[in-house]
Design an enzyme around this catalytic site. Structure first.
Site: not given
Length: 191
Positions: A66, A164
């Site tokens: 999450d 990233k």
């Protein structure tokens, strides 16, 4: 390491694969996930991992994740609600921060991994930065077009997927997961 990622977001699968190239990572084979109603990132990630455990091979680790963006000018919002905050979260965040002096923000990623024998590993990765006032860049997803990491002058979407893979909050969390499993000796199993 053999793992199943409990998400319906293929972008996240791509990020996990780039960050953990030695792992065999596939999506959990399910058509739905429990709602993200937890009061913490850990609770939401654990709910996904526990659900994924029910739909995964017994010898694989199941990874629930999450994440969110926390804007200091919004007292940490949207945080847990980042994915559900608005149809266009970027537009809403820009609107909410219009005229707000404090543009500092951070990305947060929490991972809960459940092993073949029920063992659990919880890790977190963060990326500090700021929200800029205009979208820029074509790579990444979510809030990447308006988030400039600390020490950089371009948005994550401008810096791109290769950047990233090494530097994002998710990359930092996946490295922490790999290190935790290595320390525990768990990375030898599940092949």
């Amino acid at each position: 390491m053999r793992a199943r990622l409990a998400t319906g977001n293929r972008h996240k699968l791509d990020e996990f694969r780039r960050a953990l190239p030695d792992w065999e990572i596939e999506l959990v084979e399910t058509t739905s996930y429990p709602p993200e109603t937890g009061s913490t990132y850990v609770a939401n990630a654990r709910g996904k991992a526990e659900h994924g455990r029910l739909h995964s091979p017994g010898d694989a680790w199941v990874v629930g994740e999450d994440s969110g963006i926390e804007a200091m000018g919004l007292k940490g919002g949207p945080g847990l609600e980042s994915a559900r905050w608005a149809a266009d979260g970027v537009a809403r965040l820009l609107e909410e921060l219009d005229g707000v002096g404090d543009r500092r923000a951070r990305y947060v990623c929490t991972i809960v991994a459940i092993g073949p024998e029920g063992q659990e590993v919880v890790v977190e990765g963060t990326l500090e930065g700021a929200v800029v006032s205009e979208r820029s860049g074509n790579e990444g997803f979510g809030y990447d077009p308006i988030f400039v990491p600390e020490g950089e002058t371009h948005t994550v979407a401008d810096l791109g997927d290769a950047w990233k893979a090494s530097n994002s909050h998710r990359a930092r969390a996946t490295r922490a997961l790999a290190a935790a499993l290595q320390r525990s000796g768990s990375s030898r199993g599940g092949r």
